[in-house]
Design a protein around this motif. Sequence first.
Motif, mmCIF file in Angstrom:
data_model
loop_
_atom_site.group_PDB
_atom_site.id
_atom_site.type_symbol
_atom_site.label_atom_id
_atom_site.label_comp_id
_atom_site.label_asym_id
_atom_site.label_seq_id
_atom_site.Cartn_x
_atom_site.Cartn_y
_atom_site.Cartn_z
ATOM 1 N N ARG A 68 0.850 -1.193 0.000
ATOM 2 C CA ARG A 68 0.000 0.000 0.000
ATOM 3 C C ARG A 68 0.886 1.245 0.000
ATOM 4 O O ARG A 68 2.112 1.153 0.066
ATOM 5 C CB ARG A 68 -0.942 -0.021 1.180
ATOM 6 N N GLU A 69 0.247 2.370 -0.059
ATOM 7 C CA GLU A 69 0.951 3.641 -0.133
ATOM 8 C C GLU A 69 2.097 3.704 0.878
ATOM 9 O O GLU A 69 1.923 3.380 2.045
ATOM 10 C CB GLU A 69 -0.029 4.779 0.129
ATOM 11 N N GLY A 70 3.284 4.068 0.387
ATOM 12 C CA GLY A 70 4.464 4.177 1.230
ATOM 13 C C GLY A 70 5.341 2.934 1.247
ATOM 14 O O GLY A 70 6.504 3.005 1.628
ATOM 15 N N ASP A 71 4.795 1.791 0.833
ATOM 16 C CA ASP A 71 5.588 0.554 0.817
ATOM 17 C C ASP A 71 6.609 0.591 -0.305
ATOM 18 O O ASP A 71 6.345 1.098 -1.399
ATOM 19 C CB ASP A 71 4.691 -0.672 0.653
ATOM 20 N N GLN A 72 7.788 0.021 -0.002
ATOM 21 C CA GLN A 72 8.857 -0.101 -0.985
ATOM 22 C C GLN A 72 9.281 -1.556 -1.066
ATOM 23 O O GLN A 72 9.392 -2.227 -0.044
ATOM 24 C CB GLN A 72 10.051 0.765 -0.590
ATOM 25 N N LEU A 73 9.491 -2.032 -2.291
ATOM 26 C CA LEU A 73 9.925 -3.404 -2.505
ATOM 27 C C LEU A 73 11.087 -3.399 -3.484
ATOM 28 O O LEU A 73 11.145 -2.553 -4.373
ATOM 29 C CB LEU A 73 8.800 -4.249 -3.107
ATOM 30 N N SER A 74 11.969 -4.362 -3.330
ATOM 31 C CA SER A 74 13.100 -4.502 -4.233
ATOM 32 C C SER A 74 13.152 -5.954 -4.712
ATOM 33 O O SER A 74 12.991 -6.877 -3.913
ATOM 34 C CB SER A 74 14.399 -4.134 -3.514
ATOM 35 N N VAL A 75 13.360 -6.125 -5.998
ATOM 36 C CA VAL A 75 13.445 -7.454 -6.581
ATOM 37 C C VAL A 75 14.880 -7.649 -7.082
ATOM 38 O O VAL A 75 15.317 -6.961 -8.006
ATOM 39 C CB VAL A 75 12.446 -7.621 -7.745
ATOM 40 N N PRO A 76 15.624 -8.577 -6.471
ATOM 41 C CA PRO A 76 17.007 -8.815 -6.890
ATOM 42 C C PRO A 76 17.101 -9.370 -8.317
ATOM 43 O O PRO A 76 16.124 -9.885 -8.868
ATOM 44 C CB PRO A 76 17.517 -9.855 -5.884
ATOM 45 N N LYS A 77 18.287 -9.295 -8.890
ATOM 46 C CA LYS A 77 18.547 -9.851 -10.214
ATOM 47 C C LYS A 77 18.098 -11.303 -10.276
ATOM 48 O O LYS A 77 18.344 -12.081 -9.355
ATOM 49 C CB LYS A 77 20.043 -9.809 -10.514
ATOM 50 N N GLY A 78 17.402 -11.641 -11.374
ATOM 51 C CA GLY A 78 17.047 -13.023 -11.629
ATOM 52 C C GLY A 78 15.846 -13.566 -10.872
ATOM 53 O O GLY A 78 15.467 -14.711 -11.079
ATOM 54 N N VAL A 79 15.219 -12.760 -10.005
ATOM 55 C CA VAL A 79 14.084 -13.238 -9.205
ATOM 56 C C VAL A 79 12.774 -13.031 -9.977
ATOM 57 O O VAL A 79 12.502 -11.954 -10.516
ATOM 58 C CB VAL A 79 14.029 -12.528 -7.833
ATOM 59 N N THR A 80 11.972 -14.066 -10.023
ATOM 60 C CA THR A 80 10.690 -14.048 -10.703
ATOM 61 C C THR A 80 9.716 -13.104 -9.995
ATOM 62 O O THR A 80 9.603 -13.140 -8.770
ATOM 63 C CB THR A 80 10.105 -15.477 -10.728
ATOM 64 N N HIS A 81 9.002 -12.269 -10.797
ATOM 65 C CA HIS A 81 8.067 -11.318 -10.211
ATOM 66 C C HIS A 81 7.057 -10.813 -11.249
ATOM 67 O O HIS A 81 7.224 -11.010 -12.449
ATOM 68 C CB HIS A 81 8.809 -10.130 -9.591
ATOM 69 N N CYS A 82 6.014 -10.159 -10.756
ATOM 70 C CA CYS A 82 5.040 -9.424 -11.562
ATOM 71 C C CYS A 82 4.219 -8.577 -10.599
ATOM 72 O O CYS A 82 4.474 -8.559 -9.392
ATOM 73 C CB CYS A 82 4.160 -10.345 -12.406
ATOM 74 N N PHE A 83 3.230 -7.876 -11.108
ATOM 75 C CA PHE A 83 2.415 -6.994 -10.273
ATOM 76 C C PHE A 83 0.995 -6.952 -10.813
ATOM 77 O O PHE A 83 0.735 -7.328 -11.958
ATOM 78 C CB PHE A 83 3.012 -5.576 -10.249
ATOM 79 N N ARG A 84 0.079 -6.467 -9.967
ATOM 80 C CA ARG A 84 -1.307 -6.275 -10.394
ATOM 81 C C ARG A 84 -1.988 -5.278 -9.471
ATOM 82 O O ARG A 84 -1.565 -5.072 -8.331
ATOM 83 C CB ARG A 84 -2.062 -7.596 -10.411
ATOM 84 N N ASN A 85 -3.047 -4.682 -9.990
ATOM 85 C CA ASN A 85 -3.885 -3.778 -9.206
ATOM 86 C C ASN A 85 -5.248 -4.441 -9.049
ATOM 87 O O ASN A 85 -6.091 -4.354 -9.941
ATOM 88 C CB ASN A 85 -4.029 -2.426 -9.902
ATOM 89 N N PRO A 86 -5.489 -5.110 -7.922
ATOM 90 C CA PRO A 86 -6.756 -5.806 -7.731
ATOM 91 C C PRO A 86 -7.878 -4.897 -7.224
ATOM 92 O O PRO A 86 -8.977 -5.374 -6.970
ATOM 93 C CB PRO A 86 -6.407 -6.860 -6.677
ATOM 94 N N THR A 87 -7.612 -3.608 -7.079
ATOM 95 C CA THR A 87 -8.591 -2.700 -6.480
ATOM 96 C C THR A 87 -9.423 -1.996 -7.545
ATOM 97 O O THR A 87 -9.193 -2.136 -8.738
ATOM 98 C CB THR A 87 -7.874 -1.630 -5.621
ATOM 99 N N ASP A 88 -10.373 -1.208 -7.076
ATOM 100 C CA ASP A 88 -11.204 -0.415 -7.979
ATOM 101 C C ASP A 88 -10.739 1.046 -8.030
ATOM 102 O O ASP A 88 -11.477 1.927 -8.423
ATOM 103 C CB ASP A 88 -12.675 -0.504 -7.568
ATOM 104 N N LYS A 89 -9.473 1.281 -7.642
ATOM 105 C CA LYS A 89 -8.904 2.628 -7.643
ATOM 106 C C LYS A 89 -7.582 2.639 -8.410
ATOM 107 O O LYS A 89 -6.890 1.642 -8.505
ATOM 108 C CB LYS A 89 -8.662 3.099 -6.211
ATOM 109 N N MET A 90 -7.235 3.813 -8.912
ATOM 110 C CA MET A 90 -5.957 4.019 -9.581
ATOM 111 C C MET A 90 -4.817 3.815 -8.584
ATOM 112 O O MET A 90 -4.938 4.163 -7.410
ATOM 113 C CB MET A 90 -5.897 5.457 -10.117
#
Length: 170
Positions: A68-90
């Motif tokens: 949520r707002e303010g959260d930070q994430l880092s994905v190291p080299k070679g690590v599998t990942h993706c993202f999505r917006n499951p909400t009804d807001k931008m």
Amino acid sequence: MTPVGMKFTVLQASADTLGKSLDLHWELLPGCNMKDPLVHAHPDAIETYEVLEGDMEFYIHDRWIAAREGDQLSVPKGVTHCFRNPTDKMVRVLNTHQPALKMENYFEDVCKVLDKLTDQRRNRFRMNLRTMLYMSVLMNNYRAEIIAKNPPDGAIKALGWVAKLLGIRY
């Protein structure tokens, strides 16, 4: 840059950082990437995210993580990942690729391909064989930057080969 469901704005281009990073601002529409998110890895780059507004989810390695707002994430080299917006807001996100490699070109080409494949009357994008062939050509052109994990890389390679035989270019 505006593919269906999201908008990318370059904050600092690769040229601005001497290739050290590509900094983007994203706007993800409600429901973005819910059906078929591209699960992928960056073999030689670290990707970071900072959620500026809203709630979203990241798939990192083998599990979904709520952010949520303010959260930070880092994905190291070679690590599998993706993202999505499951909400009804931008959702608004700061996204960085370190080093930049050719990710700026990749995002520009993704937009070109998706513009070509989107039904402009309905603003709808459909995953079908034609789409998979075009996306496979794209993904094979950027193997140093991004490798698909789902769909599997072997399928991307094979479809890209078939697409080239058919003369498909973007």
